[in-house]
Design a protein around this motif. Sequence first.
Motif, PDB file in Angstrom:
ATOM      1  N   ASP A  32       1.179 -41.010  53.383  1.00  0.00           N
ATOM      2  CA  ASP A  32       0.860 -41.383  54.766  1.00  0.00           C
ATOM      3  C   ASP A  32      -0.068 -42.593  54.816  1.00  0.00           C
ATOM      4  O   ASP A  32       0.150 -43.525  55.597  1.00  0.00           O
ATOM      5  CB  ASP A  32       0.212 -40.202  55.495  1.00  0.00           C
ATOM      6  N   ALA A  33      -1.104 -42.563  53.978  1.00  0.00           N
ATOM      7  CA  ALA A  33      -2.050 -43.694  53.961  1.00  0.00           C
ATOM      8  C   ALA A  33      -1.339 -44.964  53.498  1.00  0.00           C
ATOM      9  O   ALA A  33      -1.548 -46.046  54.044  1.00  0.00           O
ATOM     10  CB  ALA A  33      -3.231 -43.376  53.046  1.00  0.00           C
ATOM     11  N   PHE A  34      -0.484 -44.827  52.492  1.00  0.00           N
ATOM     12  CA  PHE A  34       0.271 -45.979  51.987  1.00  0.00           C
ATOM     13  C   PHE A  34       1.136 -46.587  53.092  1.00  0.00           C
ATOM     14  O   PHE A  34       1.113 -47.798  53.332  1.00  0.00           O
ATOM     15  CB  PHE A  34       1.127 -45.538  50.798  1.00  0.00           C
ATOM     16  N   LEU A  35       1.880 -45.724  53.788  1.00  0.00           N
ATOM     17  CA  LEU A  35       2.783 -46.230  54.829  1.00  0.00           C
ATOM     18  C   LEU A  35       2.017 -46.781  56.031  1.00  0.00           C
ATOM     19  O   LEU A  35       2.480 -47.713  56.689  1.00  0.00           O
ATOM     20  CB  LEU A  35       3.765 -45.140  55.256  1.00  0.00           C
ATOM     21  N   ARG A  36       0.839 -46.226  56.278  1.00  0.00           N
ATOM     22  CA  ARG A  36       0.002 -46.793  57.339  1.00  0.00           C
ATOM     23  C   ARG A  36      -0.396 -48.227  56.962  1.00  0.00           C
ATOM     24  O   ARG A  36      -0.375 -49.134  57.793  1.00  0.00           O
ATOM     25  CB  ARG A  36      -1.249 -45.921  57.530  1.00  0.00           C
ATOM     26  N   GLY A  37      -0.715 -48.430  55.687  1.00  0.00           N
ATOM     27  CA  GLY A  37      -1.044 -49.768  55.199  1.00  0.00           C
ATOM     28  C   GLY A  37       0.146 -50.720  55.315  1.00  0.00           C
ATOM     29  O   GLY A  37       0.001 -51.869  55.732  1.00  0.00           O
ATOM     30  N   VAL A  38       1.318 -50.228  54.968  1.00  0.00           N
ATOM     31  CA  VAL A  38       2.532 -51.062  55.061  1.00  0.00           C
ATOM     32  C   VAL A  38       2.747 -51.526  56.504  1.00  0.00           C
ATOM     33  O   VAL A  38       3.021 -52.703  56.768  1.00  0.00           O
ATOM     34  CB  VAL A  38       3.771 -50.282  54.560  1.00  0.00           C
ATOM     35  N   GLY A  39       2.587 -50.596  57.438  1.00  0.00           N
ATOM     36  CA  GLY A  39       2.765 -50.938  58.850  1.00  0.00           C
ATOM     37  C   GLY A  39       1.719 -51.946  59.306  1.00  0.00           C
ATOM     38  O   GLY A  39       2.024 -52.918  60.004  1.00  0.00           O
ATOM     39  N   GLN A  40       0.483 -51.727  58.874  1.00  0.00           N
ATOM     40  CA  GLN A  40      -0.609 -52.615  59.270  1.00  0.00           C
ATOM     41  C   GLN A  40      -0.397 -54.028  58.724  1.00  0.00           C
ATOM     42  O   GLN A  40      -0.741 -55.009  59.376  1.00  0.00           O
ATOM     43  CB  GLN A  40      -1.925 -52.038  58.728  1.00  0.00           C
ATOM     44  N   ALA A  41       0.175 -54.121  57.539  1.00  0.00           N
ATOM     45  CA  ALA A  41       0.432 -55.436  56.925  1.00  0.00           C
ATOM     46  C   ALA A  41       1.332 -56.272  57.818  1.00  0.00           C
ATOM     47  O   ALA A  41       1.146 -57.492  57.936  1.00  0.00           O
ATOM     48  CB  ALA A  41       1.066 -55.251  55.549  1.00  0.00           C
ATOM     49  N   ARG A  42       2.302 -55.621  58.445  1.00  0.00           N
ATOM     50  CA  ARG A  42       3.215 -56.373  59.325  1.00  0.00           C
ATOM     51  C   ARG A  42       2.501 -56.806  60.592  1.00  0.00           C
ATOM     52  O   ARG A  42       2.687 -57.928  61.067  1.00  0.00           O
ATOM     53  CB  ARG A  42       4.433 -55.525  59.681  1.00  0.00           C
ATOM     54  N   GLU A  43       1.699 -55.915  61.157  1.00  0.00           N
ATOM     55  CA  GLU A  43       0.947 -56.235  62.373  1.00  0.00           C
ATOM     56  C   GLU A  43       0.021 -57.428  62.135  1.00  0.00           C
ATOM     57  O   GLU A  43      -0.076 -58.334  62.942  1.00  0.00           O
ATOM     58  CB  GLU A  43       0.042 -55.044  62.763  1.00  0.00           C
ATOM     59  N   ALA A  44      -0.700 -57.377  61.001  1.00  0.00           N
ATOM     60  CA  ALA A  44      -1.753 -58.361  60.742  1.00  0.00           C
ATOM     61  C   ALA A  44      -1.178 -59.731  60.407  1.00  0.00           C
ATOM     62  O   ALA A  44      -1.762 -60.747  60.756  1.00  0.00           O
ATOM     63  CB  ALA A  44      -2.656 -57.880  59.609  1.00  0.00           C
ATOM     64  N   GLY A  45      -0.045 -59.768  59.701  1.00  0.00           N
ATOM     65  CA  GLY A  45       0.591 -61.052  59.401  1.00  0.00           C
ATOM     66  C   GLY A  45      -0.011 -61.790  58.226  1.00  0.00           C
ATOM     67  O   GLY A  45       0.540 -62.792  57.773  1.00  0.00           O
ATOM     68  N   SER A  46      -1.157 -61.350  57.729  1.00  0.00           N
ATOM     69  CA  SER A  46      -1.772 -61.959  56.548  1.00  0.00           C
ATOM     70  C   SER A  46      -2.664 -60.924  55.882  1.00  0.00           C
ATOM     71  O   SER A  46      -3.438 -60.231  56.550  1.00  0.00           O
ATOM     72  CB  SER A  46      -2.605 -63.187  56.931  1.00  0.00           C
ATOM     73  N   LEU A  47      -2.569 -60.846  54.567  1.00  0.00           N
ATOM     74  CA  LEU A  47      -3.407 -59.915  53.817  1.00  0.00           C
ATOM     75  C   LEU A  47      -4.887 -60.278  53.968  1.00  0.00           C
ATOM     76  O   LEU A  47      -5.754 -59.406  53.938  1.00  0.00           O
ATOM     77  CB  LEU A  47      -2.992 -59.945  52.337  1.00  0.00           C
ATOM     78  N   LEU A  48      -5.178 -61.580  54.141  1.00  0.00           N
ATOM     79  CA  LEU A  48      -6.561 -62.011  54.335  1.00  0.00           C
ATOM     80  C   LEU A  48      -7.172 -61.281  55.520  1.00  0.00           C
ATOM     81  O   LEU A  48      -8.362 -60.976  55.543  1.00  0.00           O
ATOM     82  CB  LEU A  48      -6.621 -63.516  54.596  1.00  0.00           C
ATOM     83  N   ARG A  49      -6.339 -61.007  56.516  1.00  0.00           N
ATOM     84  CA  ARG A  49      -6.808 -60.367  57.725  1.00  0.00           C
ATOM     85  C   ARG A  49      -6.805 -58.842  57.620  1.00  0.00           C
ATOM     86  O   ARG A  49      -7.739 -58.175  58.041  1.00  0.00           O
ATOM     87  CB  ARG A  49      -5.901 -60.792  58.881  1.00  0.00           C
ATOM     88  N   SER A  50      -5.714 -58.298  57.061  1.00  0.00           N
ATOM     89  CA  SER A  50      -5.586 -56.836  57.040  1.00  0.00           C
ATOM     90  C   SER A  50      -6.570 -56.196  56.070  1.00  0.00           C
ATOM     91  O   SER A  50      -7.029 -55.073  56.295  1.00  0.00           O
ATOM     92  CB  SER A  50      -4.157 -56.428  56.685  1.00  0.00           C
ATOM     93  N   ALA A  51      -6.916 -56.904  54.976  1.00  0.00           N
ATOM     94  CA  ALA A  51      -7.704 -56.263  53.912  1.00  0.00           C
ATOM     95  C   ALA A  51      -9.079 -55.803  54.384  1.00  0.00           C
ATOM     96  O   ALA A  51      -9.578 -54.765  53.938  1.00  0.00           O
ATOM     97  CB  ALA A  51      -7.850 -57.213  52.716  1.00  0.00           C
ATOM     98  N   PHE A  52      -9.701 -56.553  55.308  1.00  0.00           N
ATOM     99  CA  PHE A  52     -11.048 -56.180  55.753  1.00  0.00           C
ATOM    100  C   PHE A  52     -11.041 -54.812  56.443  1.00  0.00           C
ATOM    101  O   PHE A  52     -12.075 -54.138  56.509  1.00  0.00           O
ATOM    102  CB  PHE A  52     -11.614 -57.260  56.683  1.00  0.00           C
TER     103      PHE A  52
END
Lengths: 304, 304
Positions: free
Chosen positions: B197-217
């Motif tokens: 669940d946590a992994f897939l939440r991260g996958v979804g968030q990666a698409r929303e954020a558009g850049s790992l620089l942004r999602s990682a924080f």
Amino acid sequence: MGAPLIAVDWGTSSLRAALLDAAGRVLEERSAPQGILAVPPDGFPAVLAAACRGWEGAGARGVLMSGMVGSRQGWQEAAYCPCPAGFGDVAARLLRLPDLPPLGRVAIVPGLRCEHDGLPDVMRGEETQAFGALELLGLQDGLLLLPGTHSKWVQVRGGRIESFSTFMTGEVYGLLRRQSILARTLPESHDDELDRDAFLRGVGQAREAGSLLRSAFGVRTLALFESLPAAFLPSYLSGLVIGDELRLLQPAPAGGPVVLIGAPALTLRYELALQSRGIACRRVGPEATWRGLWAIARTVEDFA
Amino acid sequence: MGAPLIAVDWGTSSLRAALLDAAGRVLEERSAPQGILAVPPDGFPAVLAAACRGWEGAGARGVLMSGMVGSRQGWQEAAYCPCPAGFGDVAARLLRLPDLPPLGRVAIVPGLRCEHDGLPDVMRGEETQAFGALELLGLQDGLLLLPGTHSKWVQVRGGRIESFSTFMTGEVYGLLRRQSILARTLPESHDDELDRDAFLRGVGQAREAGSLLRSAFGVRTLALFESLPAAFLPSYLSGLVIGDELRLLQPAPAGGPVVLIGAPALTLRYELALQSRGIACRRVGPEATWRGLWAIARTVEDFA
């Protein structure tokens, strides 16, 4: 409003302090390597007193501080102020500390908290820089960018910070530059001078690639085939990382030119990258912090 | 085609060797921690001989190797073969080394080189895995993904590798997991179990954020506000990084299901991420390397 103010920007790795006159002008500025991580839990008053030595007789209204000094690892935790937040909201939530007799009142500006994409985001210190820049430029609206280890994009409307977003740009650059496989092909000295052409080539490539995960390996292959001299590779990598951050920026953000706030060496890079995409911007230096603290103090009755 | 083959996958940090029978079946498999970086420049023949001890009497046709052993830091540099390239192109460019009497012929499969977005890209070893997977699945066309430290996307048409692209996914995950500010909020033990669940939440968030620089924080703020238990944060971060790579994948890649090649623990994560986006895939294990070396050997007259 008739007395000087001691303004302190106390971050993770350093402390900066300034004595400001009644009009917000810097009378004297100092910095010390005593960031909050270098201070023992009960050592904050003594470090502050040492940083302000000689200013005891200046008749200051007190000391106003911003930055990580208000975090859980700092002097005392100042609860985040929720967005949207303006000068007044932040001023109303100052964290008051016990007076330090020779210096007077002491308070910490709280950081801000917002939500985007369903996730919380936080800042400590950048809110003060942002408020200072608005004040310096006479702005009420716009998009502000504060590049750094953790770059912040700040959306301002009607003089209040509506929302913001954090990018780990500076930190990821450092990791790729010094800790990754790319470090093997980059010059050993980390005293990287900016090569504008290599930097802008990286910025362009960042847009083509669509992900830093993809573009970064190009630093290795460019070195492998000697397509770019090693001395230019750090600038190219810097362009890739900053370009990946700016890839998400709309071509014409609402509210006029993007406002870049920070040290000139860094805001210059962002300016070059934005200009290459035809996005107008203006730059404000680190003095924004002093102006921000001064402006916040002005709105608080017993600091004014 | 009547004799066994010794197949060797010699990478940066380890060496794997297998004795294959005439039909390509694995008779015995071994691995050793002697990656090329652990071998002195003239030490390669001795390390290979030790790895193959006991196989001298097997009547093998010889030893065929792939991986970083053919790089500048390896045994001897095998010039990259340009794309598009198939079994035959690679087989015709094998780098022949002097015979090792008890083992017979010795040769290295060259890596591949291509260009995309105006930049060179390279692989060493993955071409062999890709050819092996095509052989195992009876495919001539498709998109192959080989996740790892440096993940490779391989486009195949008519049995030949047309082009490929490298993503620094695994390495960037490791840097963020262990070297960045995020490491402070993640569990100290690096023995990270997958929480789906946590992994897939991260996958979804990666698409929303558009850049790992942004999602990682977000890993830091989720920890700060205790919105996700610390034990789940590594899975979430893994989802962010893999999700950022897969963000660029077209919803329905041409040529049928995406073929995932590699260790099951890793290809499982990619499978989960792709399934969450409705993209069909199939998985092939590390045996693809043996099949690839066997298939390449088959097309070379004196190895067949």
